[in-house]
Design an enzyme around this catalytic site. Sequence first.
Site: not given
Lengths: 391, 391, 341, 341
Positions: B125-126, B128, B160, B243, B376
């Site tokens: 996954q790209g 962030s 990851s 997810e 948060e």
Amino acid sequence: MDLDFSPEQVQFREEVRTWLTEHVPREQRPEEPAGMREFDLGWQRTQWEGGWAGIAWPEQYGGRGLTLVQQLIWYEEYARTGLPGIDANFVGLSHAGPTLMTRATEEQKAFHLPRILRGDVVWCQGFSEPGAGSDLAALSTRAVIDGDELVVTGQKIWTSFANIADHQELLVRTTRGDSKHHGITWVICDMNSPGIDVRPIETIEGGAEFCEVFYDEVRIPLENVVGGVDDGWRVAMSTLSFERGTAFTANQVRLADTVEKLIDTAREHPGPDGRRPAIEDDEIARRLATARAEVAALRAMTYAGVCRNLRTDTPGPEGSMLKLYYAEVAKEVGRLAMDVIGPDALRLVSRWAPGGGWTGNYFYSFSQSIGGGTSEIQRNIIGDRVLGLPR
Amino acid sequence: MDLDFSPEQVQFREEVRTWLTEHVPREQRPEEPAGMREFDLGWQRTQWEGGWAGIAWPEQYGGRGLTLVQQLIWYEEYARTGLPGIDANFVGLSHAGPTLMTRATEEQKAFHLPRILRGDVVWCQGFSEPGAGSDLAALSTRAVIDGDELVVTGQKIWTSFANIADHQELLVRTTRGDSKHHGITWVICDMNSPGIDVRPIETIEGGAEFCEVFYDEVRIPLENVVGGVDDGWRVAMSTLSFERGTAFTANQVRLADTVEKLIDTAREHPGPDGRRPAIEDDEIARRLATARAEVAALRAMTYAGVCRNLRTDTPGPEGSMLKLYYAEVAKEVGRLAMDVIGPDALRLVSRWAPGGGWTGNYFYSFSQSIGGGTSEIQRNIIGDRVLGLPR
Amino acid sequence: MDLLPSRDQLELTAAAAEFFSEQVPIAGIRARRDEPASLDTKTWLAGAELGLLGLSAPEEVGGSGLGLDDEALVFREIGRALAPGPFLGTVLGARLAVLAGRPDLAASMVDGRTAVALAELRDGSVGPEGLGGRLDVLDPEGSTYVLVLGEDGAALVETAALGDLEPLAGIDPGTRLASATVGAASAACWLPADQEPLRLRALVLASAMLVGIAEAVRDQASDHAKNRVQFGRPIGVNQAIKHRCADMAVAAEAALSQTMFGAVALQSGRADREFQVLAARIVSSRAALDGASANIQIHGGMGYTYEHDAHLYLKRAQVLDHLFLQRTDALGGLLAQAAAQ
Amino acid sequence: MDLLPSRDQLELTAAAAEFFSEQVPIAGIRARRDEPASLDTKTWLAGAELGLLGLSAPEEVGGSGLGLDDEALVFREIGRALAPGPFLGTVLGARLAVLAGRPDLAASMVDGRTAVALAELRDGSVGPEGLGGRLDVLDPEGSTYVLVLGEDGAALVETAALGDLEPLAGIDPGTRLASATVGAASAACWLPADQEPLRLRALVLASAMLVGIAEAVRDQASDHAKNRVQFGRPIGVNQAIKHRCADMAVAAEAALSQTMFGAVALQSGRADREFQVLAARIVSSRAALDGASANIQIHGGMGYTYEHDAHLYLKRAQVLDHLFLQRTDALGGLLAQAAAQ
């Protein structure tokens, strides 16, 4: 660094202790308002006569002109007598008096300050409103200038001792403009004025600690304004930072005393297993010890704060740290006591009952993180002013 | 209400259990990347051949077309084998695959989905970026359209398996306009493209779970765009809510297993007094029991969530409740273990070590309230979308 | 596998909720604070009429023959509404009477004529032969029996047999408290624990009430956060408030899910039923106590007044937290179980 | 009565802080992670040269003859800087040697030639005749002695006398860990606890290091909150961040005040010195551990990387939390004291 008090300070403590032992009122403080007023004022008068009123007040206003260290010593010794707070005299001695000293005219000072010290009058505070709690500056109690008088209409809330007070430090809105901080006026209100209606508020702990005060075209002479019409916010702020100074010491000493009493209770009361005393329960023992450590730290912080004040003479936002820490410890002690007493938690016992009441204390503890600025507001102040975080 | 699985579901569980017992890899999962890739893909291929790949995927995409209940049963049984997570296959099976099903063209689906199920390829996954963490839509990795290609320059982080992946679900900024949510494009990136540089990130737990990925004018065919240029935010959001669905079950079962292992450790390890086993310490015992209760509640919430999904078919923000609760319990279990082992807390033992490592687990637990949306952010989502609080 | 209320159950709980909000408003607790009984007889009988006391009782004694899940859902509404009165004791008492072979007694409980108060043994013992020791009695006014849970089983004992009750100031204005010291009182009915785990059933219903409280304070706090304006904005925009409400929501959801799981586990006789019920009690107590405390803080000064409802949730939660099993015993009991199934 | 640092003390701590930030940067911990010693000899000797090892030692052995308050203030800087190396063991060892009548030994410690590692007795005993049992040794590389605290007193034992040390993977990359099993090793020096409460002194210095950590993470988190922008604003505007930083600030302030109170109480021989020192250890451990944990969370993903310093604070705090006394023993010990003076 040292923890040693100077010979003068040690002697001062001795004198305080001796005097208190001899003069502390022996009779029970009456619960009905008139008797309570008489009791509190009488006790203040006794202190005045003994030379103990206004220890850190300047001599020119009738005080002793001593330092915060002596004031601290007085509060420590005072709290150790087990007496309740300074109660009906609190606002006069710790809010209104210091504000007058900083902002009032010589005439106002000369009239009011000696009366406060002598125990002639009870003061109360009229700041909060139903719509202006944490956001104090949003207050909307209106005052219109009519000749040489302010005419006040509106409502205040959380006013302790409004039912027995002579004077009130009252914040009113004289001008409604762009800035909510501008247009507020700080004025001395005579609580016997026509148009004032006082109603007690019952708390979750039981009993009526606070009042609501309603104003219906109450007329107050303009000469009672302190610091100028529309400039009351600045006046009020000087009071607020004083509030979190040494006057707080007595609360802390009392909390330390509560922790020690709870330890005693835990030695005698059966613990969760029903066999051993509560103090032999590992969890309860650790929480008691943690409370002890935190109360010790609270005192150390207070001492450090007094030392800082002696050096810089301007109480900073560190007062919010003390207030926050105190509130959180007091609440944990309230909860912990409920776990110590186990199924006795169902019985309501007033914290004023002889021997102390842990359920009453538990409910009371909820006020500690609300009154005098909520813990959330204290965290904002610390974040903004101590740490400089962005708003 | 009932907790009974239907006879078909019970039989399904039996089949899963039997098959897993027979087919679970016996050899240790290699730690070096190439071996790990081979291991994970091989194991996925075995599942595919056994008919266990894509249990709740629609049949048209090669799945079994069963319900979330069967998928839940699979994850429960899978986790009970003590195998690690689905690891290198996670993004393909639980993020990219479901997104393609919802948003991709038939051609894209036909090409990619079977490859994911069969264990032919690893996806990563790209999303962030260093400057776009919680604020994902602030991403700035730039893509310029050049003929029938996107030319990508920028950086991604927390990816990851980037070092062993074939494909990446990549979010890039194609248009910079007034709204940061507009102008993002979701594209399939071939990880073997020239201009991609992958660097591992070492974590506080030790080992490199994540990578940084650098893009220097990486050319990606426009036909790899899913859901339209500039419309990638909507595409990404469908992945994010997936997810937090059942894919999470395995984590929970594993946490329950961790709590049971910790209880076993506490039975054997000396407690704080150095004499009795840790479990006989009142505080440790209560915290262990609380963890057990919370892990049970986590399962009950998951079951209730699956039932809700079966009725409404649209996973809501309740997934954030599960994620938050899970993270907080996992962190408490991490801390509790440190108290159980006492002075052994100074020894670093990997959580992958035979017998489990509590210090490794403690450091790992810090990632649980950060990765996949911080606690948060979850609280914001719950406040805004579940409770409807003002923003 | 289904952990969500069915349509029938939603209708049932809506009817119960409507009854409580209309007939037993929370303000009534303050209004009746000085009355001997926390609930008036007329309302009590109206509740019985509605079938609230016989949900899980067999039809032979006038009950509806529903399941523990149905009953738990209704007790969640009782908790949410802070309804006072001996609902818990009477419903459990009726089950005890049925299983102890006293359908006549059960019938008079189901139809509201015979109220059963809860008595917590503080010291002493209870068994088939009777009861002796020191007890705390909840809402004894108007009750014919008290229900006492012991290690070996549960007993119904005539309230009159307890002798003089000493009224005590209780923390909850909606729960009357009294103390009794009993030399020896015989049991009108006795139900051995190995025949029926009545304590677990009691814990499920208490947990359900705690869930109702946790949900009520979540909603009250959220409403306040939406409507109370300070510094020009609703206070709910502040994360100090918003995140606390979110934590309340998560705790309430966990408590609800686990309590229903526990109810069904007990009802269906799962091997891990005790595990699941104890877990329910633990998470629901925490959700209610923490939530009710947070609710007071979120309401600021108003939350500290007697006139506001916030304290009533906390006080009722405290009472429920001490019923049937102390919290530390629930934790110890859970740890002593085998792992969940 | 004065609990604030004097001008001299401010100068002293500024010098120490400057030395650490220039000579012992935190990044060095990562750079040296695979070296046998956590600190290189040259820097160690430079620290000794600066007088860091002899602050409270008498001038006869090369020390500065300062007080425990001065020493605590410097150890606060060591904690803040996460400086590795056997500072704690060597400074305590020098005091032990002085009081045990071995000024020669003390002098060689003060000037840095003789390093003293800390050894924690895991099992076994230590007394005037010597040491036997199982030990964890911290930073043994290059040390001549280890310091062992027992119930009855403290001993210096030759590192060589411990036999083969088994190196272990430790949690803190800045603290080397090894295990030793000793049949019988004689004590080079022995200091009975009734002559000097060395454990309390050790706890004061460890508390001071924990205070430094608590302050460092407060500052690191606050800086990040001011500079990290998400959703168009610095994250510090969010109360979830701001209030957490505020809590860190309060905890650090409480820990600092109480630690200095404890240091002065011990130094001046107040009757409640043990109470005050144990309280200092308890609040400073909590401030450091909670603060370091919060700091990781506030840094988000970056805080979870090895490359960032955040985890190093947590790991050092964990090590210090286990030195000289387990936390639960500190709590038990505090509860056993008479009330504070």
